[in-house]
Enzyme design. Structure first.
Site, PDB file in Angstrom:
ATOM      1  N   LYS A   1      43.233  40.751 -31.517  1.00  0.00           N
ATOM      2  CA  LYS A   1      43.338  40.940 -32.975  1.00  0.00           C
ATOM      3  C   LYS A   1      43.874  39.700 -33.677  1.00  0.00           C
ATOM      4  O   LYS A   1      43.311  39.246 -34.681  1.00  0.00           O
ATOM      5  CB  LYS A   1      44.202  42.165 -33.261  1.00  0.00           C
ATOM      6  CG  LYS A   1      44.492  42.422 -34.729  1.00  0.00           C
ATOM      7  CD  LYS A   1      45.068  43.799 -34.944  1.00  0.00           C
ATOM      8  CE  LYS A   1      46.172  44.132 -33.966  1.00  0.00           C
ATOM      9  NZ  LYS A   1      47.309  43.192 -33.998  1.00  0.00           N
TER      10      LYS A   1
ATOM     11  N   THR B   1      43.987  36.623 -32.502  1.00  0.00           N
ATOM     12  CA  THR B   1      43.019  35.544 -32.305  1.00  0.00           C
ATOM     13  C   THR B   1      41.878  35.653 -33.311  1.00  0.00           C
ATOM     14  O   THR B   1      41.429  34.649 -33.873  1.00  0.00           O
ATOM     15  CB  THR B   1      42.463  35.604 -30.869  1.00  0.00           C
ATOM     16  OG1 THR B   1      43.545  35.547 -29.950  1.00  0.00           O
ATOM     17  CG2 THR B   1      41.517  34.458 -30.592  1.00  0.00           C
TER      18      THR B   1
ATOM     19  N   ARG C   1      52.515  37.984 -38.619  1.00  0.00           N
ATOM     20  CA  ARG C   1      53.913  38.287 -38.310  1.00  0.00           C
ATOM     21  C   ARG C   1      54.483  37.227 -37.374  1.00  0.00           C
ATOM     22  O   ARG C   1      53.746  36.562 -36.654  1.00  0.00           O
ATOM     23  CB  ARG C   1      54.031  39.654 -37.626  1.00  0.00           C
ATOM     24  CG  ARG C   1      53.655  40.825 -38.497  1.00  0.00           C
ATOM     25  CD  ARG C   1      53.663  42.119 -37.695  1.00  0.00           C
ATOM     26  NE  ARG C   1      52.648  42.095 -36.647  1.00  0.00           N
ATOM     27  CZ  ARG C   1      52.676  42.862 -35.561  1.00  0.00           C
ATOM     28  NH1 ARG C   1      53.675  43.687 -35.357  1.00  0.00           N
ATOM     29  NH2 ARG C   1      51.711  42.790 -34.672  1.00  0.00           N
TER      30      ARG C   1
ATOM     31  N   LYS D   1      54.113  41.500 -22.965  1.00  0.00           N
ATOM     32  CA  LYS D   1      53.001  41.436 -23.912  1.00  0.00           C
ATOM     33  C   LYS D   1      52.575  40.002 -24.222  1.00  0.00           C
ATOM     34  O   LYS D   1      51.420  39.722 -24.481  1.00  0.00           O
ATOM     35  CB  LYS D   1      53.399  42.153 -25.212  1.00  0.00           C
ATOM     36  CG  LYS D   1      52.312  42.176 -26.272  1.00  0.00           C
ATOM     37  CD  LYS D   1      52.778  42.983 -27.480  1.00  0.00           C
ATOM     38  CE  LYS D   1      51.731  42.931 -28.591  1.00  0.00           C
ATOM     39  NZ  LYS D   1      51.634  41.626 -29.225  1.00  0.00           N
TER      40      LYS D   1
ATOM     41  N   ALA E   1      55.009  47.440 -34.692  1.00  0.00           N
ATOM     42  CA  ALA E   1      54.053  48.357 -35.300  1.00  0.00           C
ATOM     43  C   ALA E   1      54.161  49.776 -34.759  1.00  0.00           C
ATOM     44  O   ALA E   1      53.765  50.713 -35.438  1.00  0.00           O
ATOM     45  CB  ALA E   1      52.636  47.846 -35.102  1.00  0.00           C
TER      46      ALA E   1
ATOM     47  N   PHE F   1      48.891  46.418 -33.539  1.00  0.00           N
ATOM     48  CA  PHE F   1      48.265  47.363 -32.622  1.00  0.00           C
ATOM     49  C   PHE F   1      46.971  47.926 -33.206  1.00  0.00           C
ATOM     50  O   PHE F   1      46.316  47.297 -34.026  1.00  0.00           O
ATOM     51  CB  PHE F   1      49.248  48.464 -32.220  1.00  0.00           C
ATOM     52  CG  PHE F   1      50.389  47.975 -31.373  1.00  0.00           C
ATOM     53  CD1 PHE F   1      50.179  47.177 -30.262  1.00  0.00           C
ATOM     54  CD2 PHE F   1      51.702  48.295 -31.699  1.00  0.00           C
ATOM     55  CE1 PHE F   1      51.230  46.719 -29.491  1.00  0.00           C
ATOM     56  CE2 PHE F   1      52.763  47.844 -30.932  1.00  0.00           C
ATOM     57  CZ  PHE F   1      52.528  47.058 -29.824  1.00  0.00           C
TER      58      PHE F   1
ATOM     59  N   PHE G   1      33.860  38.111 -24.448  1.00  0.00           N
ATOM     60  CA  PHE G   1      34.336  37.698 -23.130  1.00  0.00           C
ATOM     61  C   PHE G   1      33.133  37.209 -22.323  1.00  0.00           C
ATOM     62  O   PHE G   1      32.004  37.674 -22.521  1.00  0.00           O
ATOM     63  CB  PHE G   1      35.011  38.870 -22.398  1.00  0.00           C
ATOM     64  CG  PHE G   1      36.447  39.096 -22.765  1.00  0.00           C
ATOM     65  CD1 PHE G   1      37.469  38.839 -21.871  1.00  0.00           C
ATOM     66  CD2 PHE G   1      36.786  39.567 -24.029  1.00  0.00           C
ATOM     67  CE1 PHE G   1      38.794  39.048 -22.203  1.00  0.00           C
ATOM     68  CE2 PHE G   1      38.106  39.787 -24.378  1.00  0.00           C
ATOM     69  CZ  PHE G   1      39.121  39.520 -23.461  1.00  0.00           C
TER      70      PHE G   1
ATOM     71  N   TRP H   1      37.320  32.362 -29.727  1.00  0.00           N
ATOM     72  CA  TRP H   1      38.288  32.010 -28.683  1.00  0.00           C
ATOM     73  C   TRP H   1      37.843  30.740 -27.961  1.00  0.00           C
ATOM     74  O   TRP H   1      38.659  29.857 -27.682  1.00  0.00           O
ATOM     75  CB  TRP H   1      38.439  33.170 -27.698  1.00  0.00           C
ATOM     76  CG  TRP H   1      39.457  32.913 -26.624  1.00  0.00           C
ATOM     77  CD1 TRP H   1      40.809  33.069 -26.699  1.00  0.00           C
ATOM     78  CD2 TRP H   1      39.179  32.438 -25.295  1.00  0.00           C
ATOM     79  NE1 TRP H   1      41.405  32.714 -25.500  1.00  0.00           N
ATOM     80  CE2 TRP H   1      40.431  32.326 -24.628  1.00  0.00           C
ATOM     81  CE3 TRP H   1      38.006  32.101 -24.619  1.00  0.00           C
ATOM     82  CZ2 TRP H   1      40.525  31.891 -23.301  1.00  0.00           C
ATOM     83  CZ3 TRP H   1      38.110  31.671 -23.301  1.00  0.00           C
ATOM     84  CH2 TRP H   1      39.357  31.565 -22.659  1.00  0.00           C
TER      85      TRP H   1
END
Length: 558
Positions: A73, A75, A96, A107, A275, A303, A383, A411
Site C-alpha cells: 500500500k 509503495t 504516516r 512488520k 490503524a 491496513f 510480483f 516497485w
C-alpha cells in the site's frame, strides 16, 4: 530483473537539497526548518498563510486485508505520487511516520519499497525529526503530573482505582502491559496498578494528527480525561494544568515534515497512529497544507480498507471537512490467492481458481468504499511470479464489479511502471464529483455507530458486549460525548475479529471487550477480541538482524 534491497536503493538515491524540494511547491527557504540537508519542518507561520488558497484533489490509497504475502500500500502511494508528477500533474504524497515497534519487531518500516520510496529511508524509519519522542514525553509528563498530584494530597480527589491514563513507550514490550507502580515506600507515592501502551496508541498521537493548529492542540490536550473521582465525575488534563506544558513539548512536532521520493518529488511524512488500535491516518495539518500546495494529494490509511479507509472517512474526513475525490484499492495476486486458500509456500505457482475465490475479499472492499460515495479503482501491485492468466482474472473480476483494475510495476520501475494508473486516477477524480458521506450520522447512539460499522463494513450479524461495556457507553453519552465517532480496534487480517477467517466471512459477531473515551482526540475506542494496545515482539524479532557495518551504515533494516 534483479532489484536491489530497499536499503541499497535508498542508500544510492540522488537526493536534492530539501530547500530545493520546498521551492518546487512554493515553500520559501525561510519557511523551512532544516534537519540536515534532506529533511525539514514547515513553519507554522507559512501554514497559516495557506488558508485562502484553493484545494487540490485528495486521493486515498487503501488495500485488501493484509497477508504475509504482501500488498504494498505505501509503495503504491509513493509510486502513484511519482506517476502523477511524471504525467505532468502537480502532486504530493502524505504518509504516516513509522513506529520503532514494528521496525524492530516484525512488520518493518513504512517508507515504501523498491523504486517507490521516500528518503532518507533510514532516518524516516528510525528517529526522524523526533516527533514520536516529543509525543512520548508529553504523554508521560501528564502521567507524572497525575502521580505527583496524588502524592501531594490528591486535591482533585482521584479515585486510584479509576485512573485512565497509562504511560507509553515507542517499542513492543509485552512485559510493560500491566505493572504496579510507585513501589518502594512512602517517598515513592501510592502503589497502584497501571501499564504501558505503545506510543502510536497514545491519545496524544491521535490529538496531534487531528488538531488544526497549536491553539486547537492545547485545547484538545486539556480535554483529555485522565481519571475519575469516587462519584465517577471526570478529571481532565486541564485540571492538572498540564495542557500548556504538553503543548510546549509538542510545538515543533506539530509542524509537518518535508522529505522527497526517490524521484525528487515532495512528500509530507507526519504523525503515525496505528490503524488497528487507533485511527491510522497522517496529520490533518499535513494533508490540508498539501492540498493547498498541489493539485493532487495522494495519502494512505493503515491496513485494509475495513480499518484504514473506514476510519479515514468516518473520523479524519468528518473531523477535518475533507472530501476525497477517489480511492485506490491495492491488491496483489499472491495475497488474493492466500485469501483463496493457498499456502504461502505455494503462492509462486499459477492458480487461477484460488485467485478467483480470493477475489471476494477485494470485492467486499470495493463495495464498502462505494458506501461512502467515493469512486474507486484497483491497483494490482505486480510480483514477478504473476502470470498473464492471473492478471486477466483480477481485471475481469474488477470489471464485473464495475471498476477498472490496472497492473502496476512501480516497485521495479518507479513512476514509469505506474503511468496507466496515474492517468486513470486523474480521469476518475476529474470525471465526476464524489458524493462523499460518512457511514453514519453524529446523532446515532455510540452502540448504534459500532453496530453500523460491524454490519455495513465487517458484515457481522451483530455485536456482543458485556453489561459493563454497555453501561460505560451510556455513561459517555450522559457526559455529553454521544456525538463522537467510534474507532474500532480490530485485527487487520480479517473482516471479522478472528484473524484466521480470510476472504469475505459472514455469520460472525463482533465482540467488544472494552471501550475507552478519547475526549481530546474526539472519538470513542471500542476494543475487540485479542487486540492489544501494547504489542509484543515475535520469537525472532527484526532487531536481531539490524546492525552497523564496517562503514558505519545500517544493515538489516530491510
Amino acid at each position: 530483473m534483479i532489484v536491489p534491497s530497499d536499503i541499497e536503493i535508498a542508500r544510492t538515491a540522488a537526493m536534492k537539497p530539501i530547500m530545493e524540494i520546498g521551492s518546487q511547491i512554493g515553500i520559501p527557504a525561510q519557511s523551512l526548518v532544516p534537519y540536515g540537508h534532506d529533511k525539514a519542518k514547515v513553519s507554522a507561520s507559512f501554514l497559516r498563510s495557506l488558508g485562502a488558497r484553493p484545494e487540490g484533489k485528495l486521493i486515498l490509497v487503501t488495500a485488501i486485508n493484509p497477508t504475509p504475502a504482501g500488498e504494498g500500500k505505501t509503495t503504491t502511494t509513493v509510486g502513484l505520487g511519482d506517476g502523477l508528477n511524471r504525467i505532468g500533474k502537480r502532486a504530493m504524497i502524505c504518509l504516516r511516520e513509522p513506529s520503532l515497534g514494528p521496525c524492530f519487531g516484525v512488520k518493518g518500516g513504512a517508507a515504501g519499497g523498491g523504486y517507490a520510496q521516500v528518503v532518507p529511508m533510514e532516518d524516516i524509519n528510525l528517529h526522524f525529526t523526533g516527533d514520536f519522542h516529543a509525543i512520548t514525553a508529553a504523554h508521560n509528563l501528564l502521567a507524572a503530573l497525575i502521580d505527583n498530584h496524588i502524592y501531594w494530597g490528591n486535591a482533585l480527589d482521584f479515585d486510584l482505582r479509576r485512573i485512565a491514563w497509562r504511560r507509553v513507550v515507542d517499542m513492543n514490550d509485552r512485559a510493560l502491559r500491566e505493572i504496579v507502580g510507585s513501589l518502594g515506600g512512602v517517598s515513592n507515592g501510592f502503589p497502584r496498578e497501571t501499564g504501558f501502551d505503545i506510543t502510536v496508541a497514545s491519545e496524544v498521537m491521535a490529538i496531534l494528527c487531528l488538531a488544526e493548529d497549536l491553539a486547537d492542540l492545547e485545547a484538545r490536550l486539556g480535554a483529555i480525561i485522565v481519571g475519575y473521582r469516587r462519584d465517577k465525575t471526570p478529571i481532565f488534563a486541564r485540571d492538572l494544568k498540564a495542557d500548556g506544558a504538553m503543548a510546549v513539548l509538542l510545538k515543533d512536532a506539530m509542524q509537518p515534515n518535508l522529505v522527497q521520493t526517490l524521484e525528487n518529488n515532495p512528500a509530507f511524512v507526519h504523525g503515525g497512529p496505528f490503524a488497528n488500535i487507533a485511527h491510522g491516518c497522517n496529520s490533518i495539518v499535513a494533508t490540508k497544507a498539501a492540498l493547498r500546495l498541489a493539485d493532487f494529494v495522494v495519502t494512505e490509511a493503515g491496513f485494509g480498507a475495513d480499518l484504514g479507509a473506514e476510519k479515514f472517512f468516518d473520523i479524519k474526513c468528518r473531523k477535518a471537512g475533507l472530501r476525497p475525490a477517489a480511492a485506490v484499492v491495492v491488491a496483489t495476486i499472491r495475497a488474493l490467492k492466500m485469501n483463496g486458500g493457498v499456502a504461502k509456500a505455494d503462492l509462486g505457482r499459477e492458480n487461477v481458481d484460488a485467485l478467483r475465490a480470493g477475489c471476494v475479499n477485494l470485492g467486499r472492499h470495493i463495495e464498502n468504499i462505494r458506501k461512502f460515495g467515493v469512486p474507486v479503482i484497483v491497483a494490482i501491485n505486480h510480483f514477478s511470479s504473476d502470470t498473464d492468466a492471473e492478471v486477466r482474472a483480477i481485471v475481469d473480476y474488477a470489471n464485473d464489479q464495475g471498476v477498472d483494475a490496472v497492473l502496476c510495476r512501480h516497485w521495479a520501475q518507479g513512476s514509469a511502471g505506474i503511468v496507466e494508473l496515474a492517468e486513470k486516477v486523474t480521469a476518475l477524480a476529474n470525471s465526476c464529483e464524489a458524493d462523499f458521506r460518512p457511514l453514519y450520522g453524529d446523532d446515532l447512539s455510540l452502540m448504534a455507530k459500532i453496530e453500523t460499522v460491524a454490519r455495513e463494513i465487517y458484515r457481522a450479524d451483530g455485536v456482543t458486549a458485556e453489561a459493563s461495556v454497555l453501561e460505560q457507553l451510556r455513561a459517555f453519552e450522559a457526559q455529553g460525548y454521544g456525538g463522537l465517532p467510534v474507532c474500532i480496534a480490530k485485527t487487520q487480517y480479517s473482516f471479522s475479529s478472528d484473524p484466521s477467517l480470510l476472504g469475505a466471512p459472514t455469520g460472525h459477531s463482533l465482540p467488544i471487550r472494552e471501550v475507552r473515551l478519547s475526549a481530546g482526540a474526539g472519538f470513542v475506542v471500542a476494543i475487540t477480541g485479542e487486540i492489544r494496545t501494547m504489542p509484543g515482539l515475535p520469537r525472532s524479532p527484526s532487531a536481531e538482524r539490524i546492525a552497523l557495518n564496517e562503514l558505519g551504515q545500517i544493515e538489516g533494516l530491510f
